[in-house]
Design a protein around this motif. Structure first.
Motif, PDB file in Angstrom:
ATOM      1  N   TYR A 284     -20.542 -32.253  87.660  1.00 59.57           N
ATOM      2  CA  TYR A 284     -21.268 -31.815  86.458  1.00 59.57           C
ATOM      3  C   TYR A 284     -20.775 -32.677  85.307  1.00 59.57           C
ATOM      4  N   GLY A 285     -21.589 -32.714  84.234  1.00 60.32           N
ATOM      5  CA  GLY A 285     -21.194 -33.518  83.082  1.00 60.32           C
ATOM      6  C   GLY A 285     -22.431 -34.062  82.392  1.00 60.32           C
ATOM      7  N   PRO A 286     -22.243 -34.969  81.422  1.00 57.02           N
ATOM      8  CA  PRO A 286     -23.369 -35.549  80.693  1.00 57.02           C
ATOM      9  C   PRO A 286     -24.325 -36.291  81.621  1.00 57.02           C
TER      10      PRO A 286
ATOM     11  N   GLN B  63     -26.806 -35.342  83.606  1.00 57.32           N
ATOM     12  CA  GLN B  63     -27.251 -34.820  84.908  1.00 57.32           C
ATOM     13  C   GLN B  63     -28.653 -34.258  84.767  1.00 57.32           C
TER      14      GLN B  63
ATOM     15  N   TYR C  77     -15.648 -32.625  87.348  1.00 59.48           N
ATOM     16  CA  TYR C  77     -16.209 -33.289  86.162  1.00 59.48           C
ATOM     17  C   TYR C  77     -16.506 -34.744  86.512  1.00 59.48           C
TER      18      TYR C  77
ATOM     19  N   THR D 284     -19.560 -30.868  78.448  1.00 59.74           N
ATOM     20  CA  THR D 284     -20.906 -30.972  79.011  1.00 59.74           C
ATOM     21  C   THR D 284     -21.919 -30.251  78.122  1.00 59.74           C
TER      22      THR D 284
ATOM     23  N   TRP E 186     -22.548 -32.101  75.007  1.00 57.65           N
ATOM     24  CA  TRP E 186     -23.392 -33.287  75.215  1.00 57.65           C
ATOM     25  C   TRP E 186     -24.869 -32.888  75.254  1.00 57.65           C
ATOM     26  N   TYR E 187     -25.200 -31.827  75.962  1.00 56.96           N
ATOM     27  CA  TYR E 187     -26.617 -31.419  76.040  1.00 56.96           C
ATOM     28  C   TYR E 187     -27.123 -30.947  74.676  1.00 56.96           C
TER      29      TYR E 187
END
Ligand code: NAD
Ligand code: TYD
Length: 348
Positions: free
Chosen positions: A189-191, A193, A226, A320, A323-324
């Motif tokens: 998961y993370g920026p 995706q 991550y 995360t 970022w979204y």
């Protein structure tokens, strides 16, 4: 330079950015730009001649042969794949085409090219194949995590296609001596995706005030890694991994899905205390053949290569979500008609 495949997708793009920042070594990036590929992920590299983007299919032999001849990479990192379990249930054919036949094509073109190199270059060369913990199947509660010697028992068309690819990589080492490395990691998961997987889907739906669709009883367990930690693990395996070996990569973060979703709601509530995000949780029909639990024993990569994840689930999730929240343009760019069609098909 190195050749990265699938480098416009979620992990591949994070890897290309991380690689250039960490090493500065040029990258040729071969990506078909399926629905999951997005050049916007690499916008910050525009004008950077250390990154060469090539649109193409890992299953296209002429294209792969030509790239190897032209760029003579010292290593290949293979991310290119169809990756979403739910899509593999609706339409498995594309998974066989890319993950099995495409990986075979990439391996075979690489073998032919590598065999003609001078001995020193052959010894130095690496083919790193990025795979998943899903090849090992489902664990009972309390059972020890997957190790590198856990027998394969894939249960979905996606995991079966990845297992097939892993076997081909093994065979190319054993039969032809190609210096391969395989990593089997847990859920990333993370920026960046694509919002079809659990964490980005829940963040995006919550921001939009839409239901948060939890499959079954919400008690299926995954280990969460991550994406930045995954990138550092791949760098460690490329640098120090022993050809022919496989390495499991995990985030030390086993969690039930419902707890993941509640954590997302809590992080969002910190910025917006007046919205009751948790009220959006909706239990929906379970995924067919839904694996109950995945867990990773990452002891080998820790002992042999000194790698450990830097992020906890709490710190990774906070980055995360932030970022979204900060990238509405990126989100708008991936929320196409095709995406809406997928959401209607899957969650009707
Ligand atoms: P993704 O779906 O976000 O991206 C896949 C990328 O591959 C896209 O850019 C797509 O355009 C490209 N691609 C697809 N078919 C191609 C083809 N035939 N030729 C060239 N390019 C092609 O996937 P991701 O989440 O970034 O996953 C990357 C790799 O990591 C995959 O091999 C996946 O199996 C593995 N993996 C992912 C996770 C995860 O949680 N996301 C976990 C374990 C392993
Ligand atoms: P996913 O992100 O699809 O990864 P994988 O199936 O490869 O582990 O799903 C993670 C977990 O979340 C899995 O147990 C299925 C569940 N899930 C939901 O409950 N709702 C959803 O809408 C999605 C996409 C997944």
């Amino acid at each position: 330079m190195i050749l990265v495949t699938g480098g416009a997708g979620f992990i591949g793009a994070n890897f290309v950015l991380d690689w250039l920042a960490a090493t500065g070594e040029p990258v040729v990036n071969l990506d078909k730009l399926t629905y999951a590929g997005n050049l916007g992920n690499l916008a910050s590299l525009s004008g950077d001649d250390r990154h060469v983007f090539v649109r193409g299919d890992i299953g296209d032999r002429d294209r792969v042969d030509g790239l190897l001849r032209e760029y003579r990479p010292r290593a290949i990192v293979n991310f290119a794949a169809e990756t979403h379990v739910d899509r593999s249930i609706h339409g498995p054919a594309a998974f066989i085409e890319t993950n099995v036949v495409g990986t075979f094509n990439l391996l075979d073109a690489t073998r032919a090219w590598w065999a003609a190199l001078a001995q020193a270059e052959r010894d130095e060369f690496r083919f790193l194949h990025v795979s998943t913990d899903e090849v090992y199947g489902s664990l009972d509660a309390g059972a020890p995590g997957f190790s590198e010697v856990t027998p394969f028992a894939p249960n979905s068309p996606y995991s079966a296609s990845k297992a097939a690819a892993d076997h081909l990589v093994r065979a190319y080492r054993h039969t032809y001596g190609l210096p391969t490395l395989t990593t089997n990691c847990s859920n990333n998961y993370g920026p960046r995706q694509f919002p079809e997987k659990l964490i980005p889907l829940m963040i995006v739906n919550a921001i939009g005030g839409k239901p948060l669709p939890v499959y079954g009883d919400g008690l299926n367990v995954r280990d969460w890694l991550y994406v930045g930690d995954h990138c550092s693990a791949i760098r460690a395996v490329l640098a120090g991994g022993v050809p022919g070996e496989t390495y499991n990569v995990g985030g030390n973060a086993e969690m039930a899905n419902i707890d993941v979703v509640r954590s997302i709601c809590e992080v969002l509530s910190e910025a917006d205390p007046d919205t009751d995000y948790a009220a959006l949780v909706t239990y929906v029909t379970d995924r067919p053949g839904h694996d109950r639990r995945y867990a990773i024993d990452a002891g080998k990569i820790r002992r042999e290569l000194g790698w450990e994840p830097a992020e906890t689930f709490a710190s990774g999730l906070r980055q995360t979500v932030r970022w979204y929240l900060g990238n509405a343009d990126w989100l708008a760019s991936v929320s196409s008609k095709d995406y809406q069609k997928w959401i209607s098909l899957q969650y009707a």
